[in-house]
Design a protein around this motif. Sequence first.
Motif, PDB file in Angstrom:
ATOM      1  N   ILE A  71      -8.244   2.539   4.256  1.00  0.00           N
ATOM      2  CA  ILE A  71      -6.777   2.513   4.257  1.00  0.00           C
ATOM      3  C   ILE A  71      -6.236   3.120   5.553  1.00  0.00           C
ATOM      4  O   ILE A  71      -5.306   2.575   6.174  1.00  0.00           O
ATOM      5  CB  ILE A  71      -6.220   3.265   3.032  1.00  0.00           C
ATOM      6  N   GLN A  72      -6.814   4.239   5.986  1.00  0.00           N
ATOM      7  CA  GLN A  72      -6.337   4.893   7.203  1.00  0.00           C
ATOM      8  C   GLN A  72      -6.578   4.024   8.435  1.00  0.00           C
ATOM      9  O   GLN A  72      -5.741   3.963   9.333  1.00  0.00           O
ATOM     10  CB  GLN A  72      -7.025   6.253   7.368  1.00  0.00           C
ATOM     11  N   GLU A  73      -7.702   3.335   8.459  1.00  0.00           N
ATOM     12  CA  GLU A  73      -7.982   2.452   9.586  1.00  0.00           C
ATOM     13  C   GLU A  73      -6.999   1.277   9.602  1.00  0.00           C
ATOM     14  O   GLU A  73      -6.548   0.849  10.659  1.00  0.00           O
ATOM     15  CB  GLU A  73      -9.416   1.935   9.502  1.00  0.00           C
ATOM     16  N   THR A  74      -6.673   0.765   8.413  1.00  0.00           N
ATOM     17  CA  THR A  74      -5.727  -0.355   8.322  1.00  0.00           C
ATOM     18  C   THR A  74      -4.325   0.053   8.753  1.00  0.00           C
ATOM     19  O   THR A  74      -3.643  -0.676   9.471  1.00  0.00           O
ATOM     20  CB  THR A  74      -5.667  -0.891   6.877  1.00  0.00           C
ATOM     21  N   GLN A  86       0.826  -1.221   0.000  1.00  0.00           N
ATOM     22  CA  GLN A  86       0.000   0.000   0.000  1.00  0.00           C
ATOM     23  C   GLN A  86       0.857   1.265   0.000  1.00  0.00           C
ATOM     24  O   GLN A  86       1.824   1.391   0.747  1.00  0.00           O
ATOM     25  CB  GLN A  86      -0.911   0.006   1.216  1.00  0.00           C
ATOM     26  N   THR A  87       0.496   2.200  -0.872  1.00  0.00           N
ATOM     27  CA  THR A  87       1.124   3.526  -0.910  1.00  0.00           C
ATOM     28  C   THR A  87       0.011   4.561  -1.061  1.00  0.00           C
ATOM     29  O   THR A  87      -1.168   4.220  -1.064  1.00  0.00           O
ATOM     30  CB  THR A  87       2.093   3.654  -2.109  1.00  0.00           C
ATOM     31  N   LYS A 138      -2.508   6.438   3.077  1.00  0.00           N
ATOM     32  CA  LYS A 138      -1.549   5.809   3.983  1.00  0.00           C
ATOM     33  C   LYS A 138      -0.631   6.854   4.620  1.00  0.00           C
ATOM     34  O   LYS A 138      -0.292   6.760   5.804  1.00  0.00           O
ATOM     35  CB  LYS A 138      -0.713   4.768   3.238  1.00  0.00           C
ATOM     36  N   ARG A 139      -0.240   7.863   3.849  1.00  0.00           N
ATOM     37  CA  ARG A 139       0.656   8.902   4.373  1.00  0.00           C
ATOM     38  C   ARG A 139      -0.060   9.863   5.317  1.00  0.00           C
ATOM     39  O   ARG A 139       0.577  10.628   6.033  1.00  0.00           O
ATOM     40  CB  ARG A 139       1.258   9.715   3.217  1.00  0.00           C
ATOM     41  N   GLY A 140      -1.388   9.856   5.294  1.00  0.00           N
ATOM     42  CA  GLY A 140      -2.132  10.833   6.079  1.00  0.00           C
ATOM     43  C   GLY A 140      -2.017  12.225   5.500  1.00  0.00           C
ATOM     44  O   GLY A 140      -2.013  13.224   6.221  1.00  0.00           O
ATOM     45  N   ASP A 141      -1.944  12.307   4.172  1.00  0.00           N
ATOM     46  CA  ASP A 141      -1.754  13.582   3.463  1.00  0.00           C
ATOM     47  C   ASP A 141      -3.112  14.275   3.291  1.00  0.00           C
ATOM     48  O   ASP A 141      -3.765  14.173   2.262  1.00  0.00           O
ATOM     49  CB  ASP A 141      -1.115  13.306   2.100  1.00  0.00           C
ATOM     50  N   ALA A 142      -3.537  14.981   4.341  1.00  0.00           N
ATOM     51  CA  ALA A 142      -4.867  15.595   4.361  1.00  0.00           C
ATOM     52  C   ALA A 142      -5.045  16.636   3.253  1.00  0.00           C
ATOM     53  O   ALA A 142      -6.128  16.763   2.680  1.00  0.00           O
ATOM     54  CB  ALA A 142      -5.117  16.241   5.725  1.00  0.00           C
TER      55      ALA A 142
END
Length: 262
Positions: free
Chosen positions: A246-249, A211-212, A216-220
């Motif tokens: 993805i954020q939860e994972t 995953q990318t 995943k980076r949290g790039d709001a």
Amino acid sequence: MISVSILGAGNVATHLYKAFEKAENITVNQWYNRSLRAITSYKTKVNITDDLNTLRESDIYILAVSDDAVAELSRQLPFENRLVLHTSGSVNVHDLDKKNRRGVLYPIQSFSKTSEIDFSQVPVCIETLHKPDYHLVKQLAVSMGSPTKKVNSDQRRSLHLAAVFVNNFTNQLYRIGHEITEAHGAEFELLKPLILETAKKVQTVSPYMAQTGPAKRGDAKTIKSHLKQLNKKQYREIYKLLTSSIQETHGSGPLRQLHSEE
């Protein structure tokens, strides 16, 4: 030599016929469909029929029909104690009428009539209720060149559900991506190497490790920009749902902020 009768004329039935025809120790005894029109083009190569009462005796009868039709068609078969298989990923083996020996031949692949299928690259899942039948069904699959796996109904249903996610849902995301690029005069073709690389990557590492991306980076900031670009509410909801997943994972961002974006 294994003799086979095919019942049905959809994509799976058509590709199975072609694979059986190429195999040295498989003979297609007969091909049934309730409408002959769908299989008329094969009448010079194989006996075709639209009458169940004219079905010839074969080692294996394969019901390559829609999920909803499996149980009823198996009840209509005018014989007993013969080996009958269905090809569905989600139908229970017990849905086949118990007057015959029952089993499943489930190829894990997406079948389109216009695409050629290399069965050496198609895993075939096998389930039978009578142990001696397993060896015959495995021999059939191996004769097509397919790798085989013995599974039960619960395992097969989980594989089918997972296949919907990795194939059908993914293809819909391709279609949305195609629409987004077309709307702005960009070329979807430029994304095809990325699609191939993504599929290639999960051959050697887990999807979790592969995953990318901004979720995943949290790039709001990027996520907010993407949501503004999407002019369909449905697409924004899909974007938010997948980003949240993805954020939860990966534990990479506050979900409440994402759900507040429009």
